[in-house]
Motif scaffolding. Structure first.
Motif, PDB file in Angstrom:
ATOM      1  N   LEU A  71      -4.694   3.021  -5.106  1.00 28.94           N
ATOM      2  CA  LEU A  71      -5.290   3.530  -3.873  1.00 28.94           C
ATOM      3  C   LEU A  71      -5.528   5.027  -3.981  1.00 28.94           C
ATOM      4  O   LEU A  71      -4.703   5.764  -4.508  1.00 28.94           O
ATOM      5  CB  LEU A  71      -4.377   3.257  -2.675  1.00 28.94           C
ATOM      6  CG  LEU A  71      -4.438   1.868  -2.053  1.00 28.94           C
ATOM      7  CD1 LEU A  71      -3.421   1.747  -0.930  1.00 28.94           C
ATOM      8  CD2 LEU A  71      -5.832   1.571  -1.515  1.00 28.94           C
ATOM      9  N   ALA A 116      -8.677   7.378   0.520  1.00 21.72           N
ATOM     10  CA  ALA A 116      -9.805   6.891   1.316  1.00 21.72           C
ATOM     11  C   ALA A 116      -9.395   6.725   2.771  1.00 21.72           C
ATOM     12  O   ALA A 116      -8.224   6.859   3.122  1.00 21.72           O
ATOM     13  CB  ALA A 116     -10.291   5.563   0.751  1.00 21.72           C
ATOM     14  N   GLN A 130     -10.182  -1.728  -1.420  1.00 26.58           N
ATOM     15  CA  GLN A 130     -10.575  -0.345  -1.169  1.00 26.58           C
ATOM     16  C   GLN A 130     -12.047  -0.132  -1.511  1.00 26.58           C
ATOM     17  O   GLN A 130     -12.785   0.521  -0.752  1.00 26.58           O
ATOM     18  CB  GLN A 130      -9.720   0.620  -1.988  1.00 26.58           C
ATOM     19  CG  GLN A 130     -10.125   2.078  -1.764  1.00 26.58           C
ATOM     20  CD  GLN A 130      -9.195   3.043  -2.446  1.00 26.58           C
ATOM     21  OE1 GLN A 130      -8.503   3.823  -1.806  1.00 26.58           O
ATOM     22  NE2 GLN A 130      -9.169   2.995  -3.754  1.00 26.58           N
ATOM     23  N   GLN A 131     -12.517  -0.706  -2.616  1.00 26.02           N
ATOM     24  CA  GLN A 131     -13.922  -0.600  -2.984  1.00 26.02           C
ATOM     25  C   GLN A 131     -14.807  -1.255  -1.929  1.00 26.02           C
ATOM     26  O   GLN A 131     -15.850  -0.708  -1.552  1.00 26.02           O
ATOM     27  CB  GLN A 131     -14.151  -1.255  -4.353  1.00 26.02           C
ATOM     28  CG  GLN A 131     -13.544  -0.498  -5.519  1.00 26.02           C
ATOM     29  CD  GLN A 131     -14.148   0.883  -5.676  1.00 26.02           C
ATOM     30  OE1 GLN A 131     -15.371   1.040  -5.660  1.00 26.02           O
ATOM     31  NE2 GLN A 131     -13.298   1.885  -5.823  1.00 26.02           N
ATOM     32  N   GLN A 157     -15.029   0.985   1.168  1.00 25.98           N
ATOM     33  CA  GLN A 157     -15.877   2.158   0.970  1.00 25.98           C
ATOM     34  C   GLN A 157     -17.353   1.800   0.991  1.00 25.98           C
ATOM     35  O   GLN A 157     -18.160   2.463   1.656  1.00 25.98           O
ATOM     36  CB  GLN A 157     -15.509   2.833  -0.356  1.00 25.98           C
ATOM     37  CG  GLN A 157     -14.131   3.486  -0.342  1.00 25.98           C
ATOM     38  CD  GLN A 157     -13.706   3.973  -1.715  1.00 25.98           C
ATOM     39  OE1 GLN A 157     -14.271   3.584  -2.738  1.00 25.98           O
ATOM     40  NE2 GLN A 157     -12.696   4.823  -1.744  1.00 25.98           N
ATOM     41  N   ALA A 213       0.820  -1.211   0.000  1.00 25.62           N
ATOM     42  CA  ALA A 213       0.000   0.000   0.000  1.00 25.62           C
ATOM     43  C   ALA A 213       0.856   1.264   0.000  1.00 25.62           C
ATOM     44  O   ALA A 213       0.412   2.319  -0.463  1.00 25.62           O
ATOM     45  CB  ALA A 213      -0.929   0.010   1.216  1.00 25.62           C
ATOM     46  N   GLU A 222      -7.954   5.276   5.646  1.00 28.57           N
ATOM     47  CA  GLU A 222      -6.989   4.198   5.822  1.00 28.57           C
ATOM     48  C   GLU A 222      -7.415   3.243   6.919  1.00 28.57           C
ATOM     49  O   GLU A 222      -7.244   2.033   6.812  1.00 28.57           O
ATOM     50  CB  GLU A 222      -5.614   4.791   6.130  1.00 28.57           C
ATOM     51  CG  GLU A 222      -4.519   3.764   6.242  1.00 28.57           C
ATOM     52  CD  GLU A 222      -3.156   4.395   6.489  1.00 28.57           C
ATOM     53  OE1 GLU A 222      -2.626   4.207   7.598  1.00 28.57           O
ATOM     54  OE2 GLU A 222      -2.645   5.063   5.580  1.00 28.57           O
ATOM     55  N   PHE A 269     -10.053   0.907   5.628  1.00 33.40           N
ATOM     56  CA  PHE A 269      -9.440  -0.008   4.661  1.00 33.40           C
ATOM     57  C   PHE A 269      -8.768  -1.176   5.369  1.00 33.40           C
ATOM     58  O   PHE A 269      -9.012  -2.341   5.051  1.00 33.40           O
ATOM     59  CB  PHE A 269      -8.429   0.765   3.806  1.00 33.40           C
ATOM     60  CG  PHE A 269      -7.597  -0.096   2.891  1.00 33.40           C
ATOM     61  CD1 PHE A 269      -8.142  -0.635   1.737  1.00 33.40           C
ATOM     62  CD2 PHE A 269      -6.272  -0.367   3.185  1.00 33.40           C
ATOM     63  CE1 PHE A 269      -7.376  -1.429   0.887  1.00 33.40           C
ATOM     64  CE2 PHE A 269      -5.491  -1.145   2.342  1.00 33.40           C
ATOM     65  CZ  PHE A 269      -6.056  -1.687   1.187  1.00 33.40           C
TER      66      PHE A 269
END
Length: 289
Positions: free
Chosen positions: A205, A208, A267-268, A271, A169, A210, A213
């Motif tokens: 990335l 967003a 990540q998706q 979110q 990351a 963190e 995540f």
């Protein structure tokens, strides 16, 4: 330099013969390996060596005219280093590398970290320095081979997991070469691998949350043999229907195993699952007072 690494190490071990297993001490004695590691480090950046030990690699950086620090936890070895390198261009530090602040060493620059990391604290050390990425350009480090495989693993691999994602990351991880046990005194029971970690945000990335995540990543891998929907529901203490809704909105098959997801897909998931959780809390009826 006429003294070989093996001869140098044996000479210093006569002065400080105790090898501290609790500190993970395995001293590198292969001149070719040492030279290959040193060659990976540019000469015009501030440099910190972790776990200087007997100084066998330290001595190779002394003629490079760069800002140079070396840290050693073992006080006996640190005193030996102070005597060996007194008056030479290196600042010797005695203490725990996990408490070392790069901002204090080079407040306005980005530097380099190099070292043969003790196996028992490899992961915390890596994450400690990656967490200081505003002051870090790269790391050239030696770790246990199986740890290197986990760090560099791609989605779909059995080695891919939380460590892979946590490192990748914030850094580009590249395997450089393996080092056999006979390159050390005492010889460890495992192969080692030298890695380079160059700091850069992961290309997939965005900025967003963190925290959200990594909560999702850790929850997903809490039971990597189970389907993603089940591990997230259990690991995040969420209703499975809310998790399923979040996964559908993220375009992720809920029956997938966590190791199948890329960093961008995690990540998706983070979110959309977080959004579903917020929406449910906003519409939940309030209890009368």
């Amino acid at each position: 330099m006429t003294e070989t690494a093996r001869a140098y190490t044996k000479r210093l071990l006569k002065q400080s013969p105790r090898i501290r297993k609790e500190f993970g001490q395995n001293f590198l004695i292969d001149d070719d390996v040492i030279a290959a590691i040193v060659d990976q480090v540019p000469a015009k950046v501030p440099l910190l060596e972790i776990g200087a030990g007997l100084g066998v690699m330290t001595q190779h950086f002394l003629d490079r005219n760069q800002e140079f620090w070396a840290i050693e936890l073992d006080r006996d070895k640190a005193r030996l280093l102070d005597n060996e390198f007194r008056g030479r261009p290196v600042t010797l530090l005695t203490g725990d590398a996990l408490k070392t602040s790069l901002a204090q060493l080079w407040p306005e620059r980005r530097g380099w970290v190099v070292g043969n990391l003790p196996y028992y604290i490899t992961n915390p050390l890596i994450m400690h320095f990656l967490g200081q990425n505003n002051h870090l350009e790269a790391m050239t480090i030696m770790v246990q081979k199986e740890v290197a495989a986990r760090i560099c693993a791609n989605p779909g691999s059995k080695d891919y997991g939380v460590l892979s994602i946590a490192v990748q990351a914030s850094a580009r991880a590249v395997t450089l070469f393996d080092v056999p046990p006979e390159a050390f005194i005492p010889a460890p029971k495992v192969m080692s691998t030298v890695l380079s970690l160059h700091i850069r945000p992961h290309p997939d990335l965005t900025a967003a949350d963190e925290g959200a995540f990594f909560r999702v990543v850790k929850a997903a891998f809490s039971s990597r043999r189970k389907m993603l929907a089940n591990t997230l529901a259990a690991g995040l203490s969420m209703d499975k229907n809310d998790v399923l809704l979040g996964l559908r909105r993220a375009g992720i098959d809920p029956t997938k195993r966590p190791e199948a997801l890329s960093i961008a897909e995690f990540q998706q998931v983070a979110q959309h699952v977080a959004a579903c959780s917020r929406q449910k809390s906003e519409v939940s009826p309030q209890k009368p007072e």
